[in-house]
Design a protein around this motif. Structure first.
Motif, PDB file in Angstrom:
ATOM      1  N   ALA A   1       2.404   1.695  -3.423  1.00 49.76           N
ATOM      2  CA  ALA A   1       1.423   2.217  -4.383  1.00 49.76           C
ATOM      3  C   ALA A   1       1.274   3.728  -4.228  1.00 49.76           C
ATOM      4  O   ALA A   1       1.053   4.437  -5.215  1.00 49.76           O
ATOM      5  CB  ALA A   1       0.077   1.524  -4.192  1.00 49.76           C
ATOM      6  N   VAL A   2       1.408   4.230  -3.020  1.00 47.26           N
ATOM      7  CA  VAL A   2       1.327   5.676  -2.802  1.00 47.26           C
ATOM      8  C   VAL A   2       2.556   6.359  -3.390  1.00 47.26           C
ATOM      9  O   VAL A   2       2.463   7.431  -3.988  1.00 47.26           O
ATOM     10  CB  VAL A   2       1.181   5.992  -1.300  1.00 47.26           C
ATOM     11  CG1 VAL A   2       1.352   7.475  -1.027  1.00 47.26           C
ATOM     12  CG2 VAL A   2      -0.145   5.496  -0.772  1.00 47.26           C
TER      13      VAL A   2
ATOM     14  N   ARG B   1       4.455   5.267  -5.848  1.00 45.64           N
ATOM     15  CA  ARG B   1       4.456   5.117  -7.303  1.00 45.64           C
ATOM     16  C   ARG B   1       3.005   5.126  -7.804  1.00 45.64           C
ATOM     17  O   ARG B   1       2.360   4.087  -7.847  1.00 45.64           O
ATOM     18  CB  ARG B   1       5.103   3.799  -7.716  1.00 45.64           C
ATOM     19  CG  ARG B   1       6.542   3.694  -7.366  1.00 45.64           C
ATOM     20  CD  ARG B   1       7.063   2.369  -7.845  1.00 45.64           C
ATOM     21  NE  ARG B   1       8.426   2.154  -7.436  1.00 45.64           N
ATOM     22  CZ  ARG B   1       9.073   1.012  -7.569  1.00 45.64           C
ATOM     23  NH1 ARG B   1       8.445  -0.029  -8.092  1.00 45.64           N
ATOM     24  NH2 ARG B   1      10.308   0.886  -7.191  1.00 45.64           N
ATOM     25  N   PRO B   2       2.493   6.253  -8.199  1.00 45.69           N
ATOM     26  CA  PRO B   2       1.110   6.292  -8.691  1.00 45.69           C
ATOM     27  C   PRO B   2       0.960   5.407  -9.932  1.00 45.69           C
ATOM     28  O   PRO B   2       1.815   5.373 -10.793  1.00 45.69           O
ATOM     29  CB  PRO B   2       0.889   7.765  -9.053  1.00 45.69           C
ATOM     30  CG  PRO B   2       1.951   8.517  -8.326  1.00 45.69           C
ATOM     31  CD  PRO B   2       3.090   7.573  -8.145  1.00 45.69           C
ATOM     32  N   GLY B   3      -0.098   4.642  -9.989  1.00 42.49           N
ATOM     33  CA  GLY B   3      -0.348   3.746 -11.113  1.00 42.49           C
ATOM     34  C   GLY B   3       0.277   2.387 -10.922  1.00 42.49           C
ATOM     35  O   GLY B   3       0.149   1.515 -11.763  1.00 42.49           O
ATOM     36  N   CYS B   4       0.957   2.174  -9.796  1.00 45.15           N
ATOM     37  CA  CYS B   4       1.606   0.886  -9.539  1.00 45.15           C
ATOM     38  C   CYS B   4       0.788   0.146  -8.479  1.00 45.15           C
ATOM     39  O   CYS B   4       0.410   0.706  -7.462  1.00 45.15           O
ATOM     40  CB  CYS B   4       3.021   1.109  -9.033  1.00 45.15           C
ATOM     41  SG  CYS B   4       3.883  -0.401  -8.559  1.00 45.15           S
ATOM     42  N   THR B   5       0.565  -1.114  -8.710  1.00 50.05           N
ATOM     43  CA  THR B   5      -0.199  -1.905  -7.747  1.00 50.05           C
ATOM     44  C   THR B   5       0.711  -2.577  -6.729  1.00 50.05           C
ATOM     45  O   THR B   5       0.222  -3.201  -5.795  1.00 50.05           O
ATOM     46  CB  THR B   5      -0.994  -3.015  -8.472  1.00 50.05           C
ATOM     47  OG1 THR B   5      -0.082  -3.855  -9.163  1.00 50.05           O
ATOM     48  CG2 THR B   5      -1.994  -2.376  -9.438  1.00 50.05           C
TER      49      THR B   5
ATOM     50  N   SER C   1       0.833  -1.211   0.000  1.00 52.14           N
ATOM     51  CA  SER C   1       0.000   0.000   0.000  1.00 52.14           C
ATOM     52  C   SER C   1       0.869   1.263   0.000  1.00 52.14           C
ATOM     53  O   SER C   1       0.565   2.225  -0.705  1.00 52.14           O
ATOM     54  CB  SER C   1      -0.943   0.000   1.196  1.00 52.14           C
ATOM     55  OG  SER C   1      -0.219   0.103   2.405  1.00 52.14           O
TER      56      SER C   1
END
Length: 91
Positions: A79-80, A82-86, A76
């Motif tokens: 993901a914050v 790296r925007p767009g990364c799961t 989590s």
């Protein structure tokens, strides 16, 4: 005639010597301060002798490796960062 008493005594030589040492010390200190105050350009774009710090992703990975955070929190936070990364593989 009337030349008596114009030579400096022992204290006169001492004060002249101390004065000369202080003069040169102040001159050298002024030169060093001026040299450090003038900005210099470098080809690499970073200061010489310094290494860049770890990236936020590296710090997060180290915390995960040490066990400070669990996998869910790691993903989590990643993901914050790296925007767009799961958090699974490369974006």
């Amino acid at each position: 005639m009337f030349w008596y008493g114009h030579d400096p005594s022992g204290w006169g030589w001492f004060t002249m010597s101390v004065g000369m040492l202080l003069f040169w010390a102040l001159l050298i200190v002024f030169a060093v301060v001026l040299f450090r105050a003038v900005p210099r350009s470098s080809d690499s774009g970073t200061k010489t002798g310094t290494r860049p710090g770890p990236t936020p992703e590296q710090i997060l990975a180290e915390r995960f490796a040490r066990g400070e955070i669990d996998e869910e929190e790691y993903r989590s936070r990643l993901a914050v960062l790296r925007p767009g990364c799961t958090g699974y593989g490369n974006p």
